[in-house]
Design a protein around this motif. Structure first.
Motif, mmCIF file in Angstrom:
data_model
loop_
_atom_site.group_PDB
_atom_site.id
_atom_site.type_symbol
_atom_site.label_atom_id
_atom_site.label_comp_id
_atom_site.label_asym_id
_atom_site.label_seq_id
_atom_site.Cartn_x
_atom_site.Cartn_y
_atom_site.Cartn_z
ATOM 1 N N GLU A 83 30.366 18.609 -23.160
ATOM 2 C CA GLU A 83 30.631 17.847 -24.383
ATOM 3 C C GLU A 83 30.277 16.380 -24.201
ATOM 4 O OE1 GLU A 83 34.766 18.028 -25.353
ATOM 5 O OE2 GLU A 83 35.413 17.062 -23.499
ATOM 6 N N PHE A 84 30.233 15.675 -25.333
ATOM 7 C CA PHE A 84 29.875 14.256 -25.348
ATOM 8 C C PHE A 84 30.945 13.493 -26.124
ATOM 9 C CE2 PHE A 84 25.990 16.782 -25.169
ATOM 10 C CZ PHE A 84 25.472 16.332 -23.962
ATOM 11 N N LEU A 85 31.578 12.539 -25.447
ATOM 12 C CA LEU A 85 32.742 11.853 -25.978
ATOM 13 C C LEU A 85 32.409 10.434 -26.436
ATOM 14 C CD1 LEU A 85 35.281 12.914 -23.187
ATOM 15 C CD2 LEU A 85 34.731 14.117 -25.322
ATOM 16 N N THR A 86 33.143 9.989 -27.440
ATOM 17 C CA THR A 86 33.070 8.619 -27.947
ATOM 18 C C THR A 86 31.651 8.256 -28.359
ATOM 19 O OG1 THR A 86 34.762 8.144 -26.272
ATOM 20 C CG2 THR A 86 33.964 6.300 -27.578
ATOM 21 N N VAL A 87 31.174 8.959 -29.369
ATOM 22 C CA VAL A 87 29.819 8.748 -29.880
ATOM 23 C C VAL A 87 29.868 8.511 -31.391
ATOM 24 C CG1 VAL A 87 28.893 10.273 -28.103
ATOM 25 C CG2 VAL A 87 29.314 11.174 -30.387
ATOM 26 N N THR A 88 28.780 8.011 -31.919
ATOM 27 C CA THR A 88 28.620 7.840 -33.359
ATOM 28 C C THR A 88 27.381 8.600 -33.805
ATOM 29 O OG1 THR A 88 29.661 5.668 -33.336
ATOM 30 C CG2 THR A 88 28.267 6.169 -35.231
ATOM 31 N N GLY A 89 27.537 9.449 -34.802
ATOM 32 C CA GLY A 89 26.410 10.205 -35.325
ATOM 33 C C GLY A 89 25.649 9.409 -36.367
ATOM 34 N N PRO A 90 24.758 10.050 -37.097
ATOM 35 C CA PRO A 90 24.003 9.343 -38.137
ATOM 36 C C PRO A 90 24.896 8.700 -39.200
ATOM 37 C CG PRO A 90 22.977 11.442 -37.646
ATOM 38 C CD PRO A 90 24.285 11.426 -36.908
ATOM 39 N N ASP A 91 26.037 9.337 -39.501
ATOM 40 C CA ASP A 91 26.942 8.787 -40.505
ATOM 41 C C ASP A 91 27.683 7.586 -39.935
ATOM 42 O OD1 ASP A 91 28.763 8.309 -42.564
ATOM 43 O OD2 ASP A 91 30.203 9.708 -41.675
ATOM 44 N N GLU A 92 27.307 6.405 -40.360
ATOM 45 C CA GLU A 92 27.887 5.180 -39.819
ATOM 46 C C GLU A 92 29.272 4.871 -40.384
ATOM 47 O OE1 GLU A 92 24.850 2.324 -40.566
ATOM 48 O OE2 GLU A 92 23.459 3.220 -39.134
ATOM 49 N N TYR A 93 29.764 5.720 -41.279
ATOM 50 C CA TYR A 93 31.139 5.559 -41.746
ATOM 51 C C TYR A 93 32.130 6.359 -40.892
ATOM 52 C CZ TYR A 93 29.540 3.235 -46.045
ATOM 53 O OH TYR A 93 28.998 2.356 -46.957
ATOM 54 N N THR A 94 31.618 7.004 -39.849
ATOM 55 C CA THR A 94 32.454 7.746 -38.908
ATOM 56 C C THR A 94 31.990 7.375 -37.516
ATOM 57 O OG1 THR A 94 32.533 9.574 -40.501
ATOM 58 C CG2 THR A 94 33.317 10.025 -38.270
ATOM 59 N N ALA A 95 32.779 6.566 -36.809
ATOM 60 C CA ALA A 95 32.309 6.007 -35.540
ATOM 61 C C ALA A 95 33.234 6.375 -34.385
ATOM 62 C CB ALA A 95 32.207 4.490 -35.651
ATOM 63 N N MET A 96 32.625 6.427 -33.199
ATOM 64 C CA MET A 96 33.357 6.573 -31.932
ATOM 65 C C MET A 96 34.231 7.822 -31.921
ATOM 66 S SD MET A 96 32.350 3.716 -30.419
ATOM 67 C CE MET A 96 33.526 3.246 -29.182
ATOM 68 N N VAL A 97 33.588 8.964 -32.125
ATOM 69 C CA VAL A 97 34.303 10.243 -32.167
ATOM 70 C C VAL A 97 33.815 11.136 -31.029
ATOM 71 C CG1 VAL A 97 34.685 10.139 -34.658
ATOM 72 C CG2 VAL A 97 32.604 11.219 -33.767
ATOM 73 N N ASP A 98 34.517 12.228 -30.808
ATOM 74 C CA ASP A 98 34.117 13.190 -29.783
ATOM 75 C C ASP A 98 33.334 14.332 -30.422
ATOM 76 O OD1 ASP A 98 35.536 11.635 -28.004
ATOM 77 O OD2 ASP A 98 37.312 12.933 -27.998
ATOM 78 N N ASN A 99 32.256 14.715 -29.771
ATOM 79 C CA ASN A 99 31.482 15.893 -30.148
ATOM 80 C C ASN A 99 30.984 15.845 -31.593
ATOM 81 O OD1 ASN A 99 31.588 17.380 -27.642
ATOM 82 N ND2 ASN A 99 33.781 17.634 -28.051
ATOM 83 N N ASN A 100 30.281 14.791 -31.899
ATOM 84 C CA ASN A 100 29.576 14.760 -33.173
ATOM 85 C C ASN A 100 28.548 15.889 -33.181
ATOM 86 O OD1 ASN A 100 26.707 13.451 -34.305
ATOM 87 N ND2 ASN A 100 28.411 13.337 -35.725
ATOM 88 N N TYR A 101 28.592 16.746 -34.197
ATOM 89 C CA TYR A 101 27.757 17.946 -34.214
ATOM 90 C C TYR A 101 26.277 17.588 -34.102
ATOM 91 C CZ TYR A 101 25.457 22.195 -35.778
ATOM 92 O OH TYR A 101 24.639 23.286 -35.847
#
Length: 731
Positions: free
Chosen positions: A447-465
């Motif tokens: 898994e990958f922890l503390t990341v931000t996906g393309p959606d910049e309104y959701t930041a610093m989360v675990d396991n962005n799909y």
């Protein structure tokens, strides 16, 4: 398509603001960009941008921490090459110019403008301006002014010499209020180093980035300061040569003419349309908009392997001239399938920034591999807000995805051996070191922890799909490409200090990556915590509060289920074979309801996915906004520059959405078309595995023509065919 439909005019745009006109009607060639600013009223120091020419300025933090970026990088506008000074016989200045007509010919790249010019005494003349930028010898730009008497018929003094306004130090204009704007750094030193009756040479040098630009201007009429009798009409033509340092001086300015500039431009565009024309029958407005988008995409792309495509191209200074992930995800597909040489150059740019990427990975505590900069001009990270930038590690996977698609389409082993595989290897190493093993539902998962996906309104989360899916693809590509290259060149693994064992590690990781899922809705979860948050109160949010990023603190936004743009849906678009039709429908319905489309990157993806699902009405609604975004100023900031990723998105919608073009896991080109009811038919061209293909789709028939190249297998409406010349299949 007739010539009238290949000309963009003033009435084709909704906002006539000077900034919008300047951006929309700009000319560029991936090296130098010339905004269509008013030649009389425009500033001396703005309007011309050079790809990669930037200045540093310090980033000021209230509280800094280790390895925060130290400097901004801002593209530096150089002298306005369109600026002209007109005086009457009493030396009174003609200081007002009203635009009467403007047209951009998309077939040959020529810009034609007509102005009514007046002074305070209400004396008027007509000024016609014709300009073109060289698409072969990229440092050249030509402009011709024609003057016609109206109420003024005396002597006209025309001054086309370089004018050096007072230069201000770094002016942080708009950067705090709206992060999409630029930080106009004007600290470059300007000096006229040579001057004669018919020419001048200007040198512009940055103080901190240590770059220089030389601009040479030449008057075809032998004088830069001209006095002519305006009892009859007359013309004046000027040639400019813009060079970085000592580059691009192969052709002396004396040997170049305006005729040659126009010829080189016409030949370039003739080839572009031969390989990438997209024609829509049944809607001339959409047809023109789509051709304009493709035109500007081609104008924006750096072609030297050292420059890329800025978020605004060279149409304006918005986002400070930075390159983002936009290139690989939204613009690269167009070039891969229509002009692979430009696609290769854009990917080689990433290769040339690997040293910065390796350094950045170490700063982030990752001991091997590389992490590319989220926003940059030369490859150094310049973003001061890491939750929505550096934490978007998916950029590594985005670059790897583009490399994989380029290779899949071109079979370019030489590129892979020299550039591509090393990038895949270094990004795969990053994922290996960055990720961690955990137990999920009784199974060991990566898994990958503390990341931000393309959606910049959701930041610093675990396991962005999305991030996890891109990492999986990146690791698998490193494994498969490494094995393939090792067969033909056994020394390649030794050269890059890797081994069969390391490649197998990548494969093992790729098959064990964890993907979050929401069991209540039976869909992929955007991340581990997304569905534990309340949904944003859309019903009580007034329209005036969008985009949310300009009206709410980021921590406020982060507490909710609300998307700025496509995230999980983007992953579904990129990897269509990983999801069933029924699940795709459920995911689309759920995420659509919570997406604001505050980002210009969003609508095109929702359009393409809706088209693939067969929901053509909804797809067309999103596409209509996408394809005309800058022409109607949908985002309200076209004056800062065009939305280049969205321009690429409009091409994606037609080719990968309505035509349903995909490449299967077996490398076969696949078409599953859905024709909008607003169109009678549409057609487009693609380059695929050294073949030029033409597709024509209407309500009854899908037709594919092999224009050149060897026969190949294709899939049309789920059936396989061998294309040797032409295939016609009933829809």
């Amino acid at each position: 398509m007739n010539g009238q439909q290949m000309v963009l005019k003033l009435n084709d745009i909704s906002s006539k603001k000077p900034g919008n006109i300047a951006a929309i009607f700009s000319l560029s060639n991936g090296y130098v960009g010339i905004q269509a600013s008013n030649p009389i009223n425009g500033s001396n120091d703005t309007g011309t941008l050079v790809n990669g020419f930037f200045e540093y300025s310090p980033i000021t933090y209230g509280e800094a921490a280790a390895f925060y970026p130290k400097n901004n990088q801002t593209i530096v506008p150089v002298l306005n090459l369109r600026k002209i000074i007109l005086l009457d016989e009493n030396h009174h200045r003609f200081d007002t110019a009203t635009i009467k007509d403007i047209s951009l010919n998309l077939e040959n790249g020529q810009l034609h403008e007509v102005y009514e010019v007046s002074n305070q005494a209400h004396k008027k003349i007509e000024m016609t301006v014709v300009s073109a930028i060289d698409q072969k010898n990229l440092s050249f730009y030509g402009i011709k002014f024609s003057f016609k008497p109206l109420s003024y018929k005396g002597k006209l003094i025309v001054d086309k010499r370089f004018k050096l306004d007072a230069i201000s130090e770094a002016a942080d204009i708009g950067a705090q209020e709206d992060p999409r704007k630029t930080r106009r750094v004007n600290s470059a030193a300007k000096q006229i180093i040579a001057s004669a009756d018919d020419r001048e040479i200007l040198k512009i040098a940055t103080k901190k980035s240590n770059q220089s630009i030389t601009i040479q201007g030449r008057s075809i009429s032998k004088k830069l300061l001209t006095e002519r009798d305006l009892t009859t009409s007359f013309d004046l033509t000027y040639i400019y040569q813009v060079s970085k340092g000592d580059e691009n001086k192969v052709v002396p300015i004396e040997q170049h003419s305006f005729v040659k500039i126009k010829e080189n431009s016409h030949q370039f565009w003739e080839k572009v349309w031969q390989q990438s024309a997209v024609m829509i029958s049944g809607n001339d407005e959409i047809n023109l908009a789509l051709h304009f988008n493709i035109f500007q995409l081609n104008q924006a792309a750096g072609r030297d392997g050292h420059t890329n495509i800025a978020a605004k191209g060279l149409t304006g200074p918005g986002y400070e001239g930075h390159t983002f992930w936009d290139t690989e995800m939204y613009m690269m597909p167009y070039f891969i399938y229509t002009n692979p040489e430009i696609a290769k150059s854009l990917l080689i740019y990433r290769y040339h920034t690997l040293a910065f990427a390796r350094k950045r990975a170490r700063e982030l505590g990752v001991d091997s591999g590389a992490l590319f900069a989220w926003r940059s001009i030369n490859g150094e990270e310049t973003s001061a807000y890491y939750p929505a930038s550096t934490a978007a590690y998916h950029l590594n996977g985005d670059i790897a995805y583009a490399i994989g698609k380029y290779y899949e389409t071109t079979d370019d082993d030489e590129f892979m051996e020299k550039y591509g595989f090393e990038i895949l290897l270094e990004t795969a190493r990053f994922w290996r070191e960055f990720g961690s093993w955990t137990e999920k539902n009784g199974q060991k998962k990566f898994e990958f922890l503390t990341v931000t996906g393309p959606d910049e309104y959701t930041a610093m989360v675990d396991n962005n799909y999305f991030t996890n899916r891109m990492a999986e693809n990146n690791l698998q590509l490193a494994y498969t490409v490494g094995h393939k290259l090792a067969v033909s060149n056994p020394k390649i693994l030794l050269k890059l200090n890797t081994s069969e064992n390391e490649l197998r590690q990548f494969q093992h990781l790729s098959t064990n990556i964890y993907f979050p899922r929401n069991t209540q809705y039976a869909i992929n979860a955007q991340d581990d915590s997304f569905f534990s948050k309340p949904i944003w109160p859309f019903q009580t949010t007034p329209n005036s509060q969008y985009p949310l990023l300009l009206h709410y603190h980021p921590l406020h936004i982060y507490r909710y289920q609300v998307n700025k743009q496509a995230d999980t849906i983007l992953a579904d678009f990129l990897f269509p074979e990983t999801i069933t039709e029924s699940q795709l429908g459920r995911e689309f319905d759920y995420y659509e309801k919570i997406t604001t489309h505050d980002s210009s990157l969003s609508r095109s993806i929702f359009s393409a996915v809706a088209a693939r699902m067969g929901n053509v009405k909804k797809a067309y609604s999103y596409f209509s906004d996408t394809v005309r975004m800058d022409l109607i100023d949908l985002q309200g900031n076209t004056e800062d520059g065009l939305h280049l990723a969205n321009l690429g998105g409009s091409w994606l919608d037609v080719v990968q959405g309505f035509a349903g073009m995909q490449v299967t896991a077996q490398g076969i080109l696949k078409i599953l078309p859905h024709l909008p009811e607003e169109w009678n038919s549409f057609e487009f061209r693609l380059m695929f595995k050294k073949r030029l293909l033409k597709f024509v789709i209407d309500q009854q028939i899908t037709e594919i023509t092999l224009i050149n190249g060897d026969p190949l297998e294709v899939i049309i409406n789920q059936k396989k065919y061998t294309l040797s010349k032409i295939i016609k299949i009933n829809n």
